[in-house]
Each structure stands twice: as C-alpha cells, then as structure tokens.
Design a protein around this motif. Structure first.
Motif, PDB file in Angstrom:
ATOM      1  N   ALA A  31      57.234   2.906  -8.361  1.00 26.02           N
ATOM      2  CA  ALA A  31      56.312   1.865  -7.911  1.00 26.02           C
ATOM      3  C   ALA A  31      55.301   2.482  -6.957  1.00 26.02           C
ATOM      4  O   ALA A  31      55.648   3.347  -6.139  1.00 26.02           O
ATOM      5  N   TYR A  33      51.533   1.557  -4.562  1.00 26.79           N
ATOM      6  CA  TYR A  33      50.852   0.460  -3.872  1.00 26.79           C
ATOM      7  C   TYR A  33      49.532   0.951  -3.273  1.00 26.79           C
ATOM      8  O   TYR A  33      49.442   2.092  -2.822  1.00 26.79           O
ATOM      9  N   ALA A  96      61.387   1.069  -6.927  1.00 27.69           N
ATOM     10  CA  ALA A  96      61.595  -0.358  -7.140  1.00 27.69           C
ATOM     11  C   ALA A  96      62.961  -0.581  -7.768  1.00 27.69           C
ATOM     12  O   ALA A  96      63.381   0.152  -8.664  1.00 27.69           O
ATOM     13  N   THR A 100      67.199   0.020  -1.023  1.00 31.02           N
ATOM     14  CA  THR A 100      66.314  -0.155   0.126  1.00 31.02           C
ATOM     15  C   THR A 100      64.896  -0.412  -0.365  1.00 31.02           C
ATOM     16  O   THR A 100      64.588  -0.261  -1.536  1.00 31.02           O
ATOM     17  N   ASP A 101      64.054  -0.803   0.556  1.00 28.49           N
ATOM     18  CA  ASP A 101      62.667  -1.108   0.234  1.00 28.49           C
ATOM     19  C   ASP A 101      61.725  -0.151   0.936  1.00 28.49           C
ATOM     20  O   ASP A 101      60.605  -0.500   1.219  1.00 28.49           O
ATOM     21  N   ILE A 102      62.203   1.052   1.200  1.00 27.75           N
ATOM     22  CA  ILE A 102      61.401   1.976   1.972  1.00 27.75           C
ATOM     23  C   ILE A 102      60.226   2.442   1.137  1.00 27.75           C
ATOM     24  O   ILE A 102      60.389   2.936   0.017  1.00 27.75           O
ATOM     25  N   GLN A 103      59.047   2.254   1.665  1.00 24.78           N
ATOM     26  CA  GLN A 103      57.842   2.770   1.037  1.00 24.78           C
ATOM     27  C   GLN A 103      57.386   3.993   1.815  1.00 24.78           C
ATOM     28  O   GLN A 103      57.449   4.028   3.046  1.00 24.78           O
ATOM     29  N   TYR A 104      56.931   4.972   1.089  1.00 26.64           N
ATOM     30  CA  TYR A 104      56.455   6.211   1.685  1.00 26.64           C
ATOM     31  C   TYR A 104      54.945   6.262   1.516  1.00 26.64           C
ATOM     32  O   TYR A 104      54.431   6.101   0.409  1.00 26.64           O
ATOM     33  N   PHE A 105      54.267   6.500   2.632  1.00 24.00           N
ATOM     34  CA  PHE A 105      52.812   6.401   2.658  1.00 24.00           C
ATOM     35  C   PHE A 105      52.135   7.762   2.653  1.00 24.00           C
ATOM     36  O   PHE A 105      52.655   8.747   3.196  1.00 24.00           O
ATOM     37  N   GLY A 106      50.945   7.774   2.069  1.00 23.10           N
ATOM     38  CA  GLY A 106      50.058   8.905   2.236  1.00 23.10           C
ATOM     39  C   GLY A 106      49.319   8.804   3.555  1.00 23.10           C
ATOM     40  O   GLY A 106      49.481   7.822   4.304  1.00 23.10           O
TER      41      GLY A 106
ATOM     42  N   TYR B  32      66.065  -7.873   4.766  1.00 19.59           N
ATOM     43  CA  TYR B  32      66.002  -6.452   5.122  1.00 19.59           C
ATOM     44  C   TYR B  32      64.750  -6.267   5.950  1.00 19.59           C
ATOM     45  O   TYR B  32      63.718  -6.872   5.653  1.00 19.59           O
ATOM     46  N   LEU B  34      62.312  -3.340   8.282  1.00 22.11           N
ATOM     47  CA  LEU B  34      61.999  -1.933   8.478  1.00 22.11           C
ATOM     48  C   LEU B  34      61.050  -1.783   9.662  1.00 22.11           C
ATOM     49  O   LEU B  34      60.233  -2.663   9.937  1.00 22.11           O
ATOM     50  N   TYR B  36      58.177   1.037  11.037  1.00 25.60           N
ATOM     51  CA  TYR B  36      57.381   2.204  10.732  1.00 25.60           C
ATOM     52  C   TYR B  36      56.651   2.634  11.994  1.00 25.60           C
ATOM     53  O   TYR B  36      56.313   1.827  12.858  1.00 25.60           O
ATOM     54  N   SER B  97      60.832  -7.699  -8.249  1.00 24.74           N
ATOM     55  CA  SER B  97      61.311  -6.412  -8.745  1.00 24.74           C
ATOM     56  C   SER B  97      60.737  -5.253  -7.956  1.00 24.74           C
ATOM     57  O   SER B  97      61.415  -4.279  -7.695  1.00 24.74           O
TER      58      SER B  97
END
Lengths: 114, 113
Positions: A31, A33, A96, A100-106, B32, B34, B36, B97
């Motif tokens: 996924a 974004y 996705a 967990t819902d951890i998003q990794y950013f540029g 959940y 988070l 940052y 999703s």
C-alpha cells in the motif's frame, strides 16, 4: 537505499507547468499513500493505493493525478497548480492487512507554486 | 472535523526532565494509536504505538499511556534530550483494508540544554 525515497526534494513551478513527483519504496509493502502537509495543519491524506488499485481519493482537485504502475512506485502528476498548492508532499507505504498500521514516510518534496 | 486532536502546538522542557505530549480523539472505534516524530526537512518517522487492549506501552525512554474512557493518550519522554526536539504527531487508523491514518496537527517539542 532508504525505505521510502522521494524525488525531487524541492520543486519550484509556475502555474502553467506540468511536473511529476516520484516515490519509490524498498520495503516490500503493498500500500502506498500521498499526503499533503501545509503550514500549521495536520497531514492531509490525498490518495491511497492498495495492491496497486486506488482505494481512496479524498476530494482532491483534478489538477493532482496519481499513478501507481506497480507496488514499489507511486507518482503524483501536477498540472495548472495554484499558489495555495505550495506545501510539503509526503509519500508513505505500509503493509495493508498486516497487524499494525505503521506507515513509513519518505522525506517529502517541498513544492512552491509561483 | 478532526478526529484526532493535539491541542498544544508547542512545548518546552529542560533537558533531563519529563516531556508529556497529549492527544485526544473522538472516534471510539479507533483500536490502535501511533506516535510519529518529525524533524525539519525529513518525513515523519514511527516512534511507538499502542493497541486499545492495553493502557500502557513502553520502549526505552518513551512510554505511551491510553485512557479509553477519556479518549486520551499521552506520550512521556524521560529523560528528555536535546535530540528529542522535533514535531510529534499522534495518529489513529480508520477501518478498511488499507487502514488510513488520521493525524493530529502536531506538537513542537523543544528540549533546552
């Protein structure tokens, strides 16, 4: 290679120009974004791609056009932008459906529209 | 209408003391959360998270507390270090999703040497 790479880091464009922002992730995520961060505002989600299909378009003007040719690459095509579109544009990726819902950013592209 | 709110835009703390950053949310379906951290000219980096089945999660100098009845979470940093100076965002995922994150507006933490 860092996890999520965005190019260019800085972009200045006129209102009649056409440009593209590029994002590449090396994390094996499915996924991706696009976010916009304007001064003193929360991050605004623009587009979500999951498994290379767009699943969200948060009422973004059509002068922003995303493209996701594969799970590792994401583009944001820009045309006839307005000065109020000047902002930091951030790309992120995640797995996705994971726990967990951890998003990794540029690091983002700082866009200035003149 | 912001579902995740950080009401303090800035916080200054002396080095070695505790930093407490606060976040309130309105959606009781969030399960959940988070935190940052963001330095200038960099993208946000994940710091710590907590599931709604817990009320505390600790990772080194960072501890997140969740009070579900108050719909409130806080991030404690102890001891604070000058390198902790950054903008801190709390976030929560919506259902779906590809769970989209809703972010607060951020708190600028300055740790004074």
């Amino acid at each position: 290679e860092t996890g999520v790479t965005q190019t260019p880091r800085h972009l200045v464009m006129g209102m009649t120009n056409k440009k593209s922002l590029k994002c590449e992730q090396h994390l094996g995520h499915n996924a991706m974004y696009w976010y916009k961060q304007s001064a003193k505002k929360p991050l605004e989600l623009m587009f979500v791609y999951s498994l290379e299909e767009r699943v969200e378009n948060n009422s973004v003007p059509s002068r922003f056009s995303p493209e996701c040719p594969n799970s590792s690459h994401l583009f944001l095509h820009l045309h006839t932008l307005q000065p109020e579109d000047s902002a930091l544009y951030l790309c992120a990726s995640s797995q996705a459906g994971g726990f967990t819902d951890i998003q990794y950013f540029g690091a983002g592209t700082r866009l200035s529209v003149l | 209408d912001q579902q995740v709110k950080q009401n303090s835009p800035s916080l200054s703390v002396q080095e070695g003391r505790i930093s407490i950053l606060n976040c309130d949310y309105t959606n009781s379906m969030f399960d959940y959360f988070l935190w940052y951290k963001k330095y200038p000219a960099e993208g946000p980096t994940f710091l710590i998270s907590i599931s709604s089945i817990k009320d505390k999660n600790e990772d080194g100098r960072f501890t997140v507390f969740l009070n579900k009845s108050a719909k409130h979470l806080s991030l404690h940093i102890v001891p604070s270090q000058p390198g902790d100076s950054a903008v801190y965002f709390c976030a929560a995922p919506a259902s779906g999703s590809a769970r989209q994150l809703t972010f607060g507006s951020g708190t600028q933490l300055t740790v004074l040497p």
